[in-house]
Write a protein that holds these residues in place. Structure first.
Motif, short mmCIF file in Angstrom:
data_model
loop_
_atom_site.label_atom_id
_atom_site.label_comp_id
_atom_site.label_asym_id
_atom_site.label_seq_id
_atom_site.Cartn_x
_atom_site.Cartn_y
_atom_site.Cartn_z
N ARG A 149 0.84 -1.21 0.00
CA ARG A 149 0.00 0.00 0.00
C ARG A 149 0.87 1.26 0.00
N THR A 153 1.02 4.13 -2.93
CA THR A 153 0.88 5.56 -2.65
C THR A 153 2.09 6.33 -3.15
N ASP A 156 1.87 6.81 -6.80
CA ASP A 156 0.86 7.82 -7.14
C ASP A 156 1.41 9.24 -7.01
#
Length: 158
Positions: A149, A153, A156
């Protein structure tokens, strides 16, 4: 065993763990694809439904952010899933202008039925481990998911 030999052995073991995780990812992807096909869902639909089930109720924008999809793309996917009876859009109790997504419980039973073989296989597999070993395995998998995760992130934001 020398420090160098120990270091090599540890690297080999770490690589074995990474290879096993890649293999697991592949096998779960294939299982999800087969189950999605049986339910007449498209690739990624089960992932979105899982996000709603785990984190929901969610608004469409929050789901799009979580899934890394453009809001316009998300609208089309949600329209299709709602039409298929998989989810509902309801007015948020705290703000009647906003909408939240919820999975339809009666359809979730269909998904669980198709995963029952895998769930039983995991129960059988876990029976071979002590509670202490299962604690370590659960901790490792939780931390590995958290690392994934975090890297998602990070991607991104680059």
């Amino acid at each position: 065993m020398t420090n160098v030999a120990h270091g090599r052995a540890r690297r080999r073991l770490v690589n074995t763990v990474k290879d096993a995780l890649r293999g697991l990812r592949t096998e779960l992807t294939l299982l999800n694809r087969r189950i999605g096909g049986r339910l007449e869902l498209r690739d990624g639909d089960l992932d979105l439904m899982e996000l709603i089930a785990r984190q929901g109720p969610l608004g469409p924008s929050a789901l799009a952010r979580e899934a890394g999809l453009h809001p316009a793309t998300m609208t089309g996917v949600l329209d299709r899933l709602e039409k298929g009876g998989w989810l509902t859009r309801e007015r948020a109790p705290e703000d009647r202008r906003s909408v939240v997504l919820q999975m339809r419980r009666e359809r979730i039973a269909e998904v669980f039925a198709l995963y029952s073989g895998m769930n039983q296989a995991l129960d059988d597999l876990c029976a071979d481990y002590t509670e202490e070993e299962l604690t370590v395995i659960a901790d490792f998998l939780t931390r590995a998911a958290r690392a994934g995760r975090t890297e998602t992130t990070n991607l991104d934001h680059t």
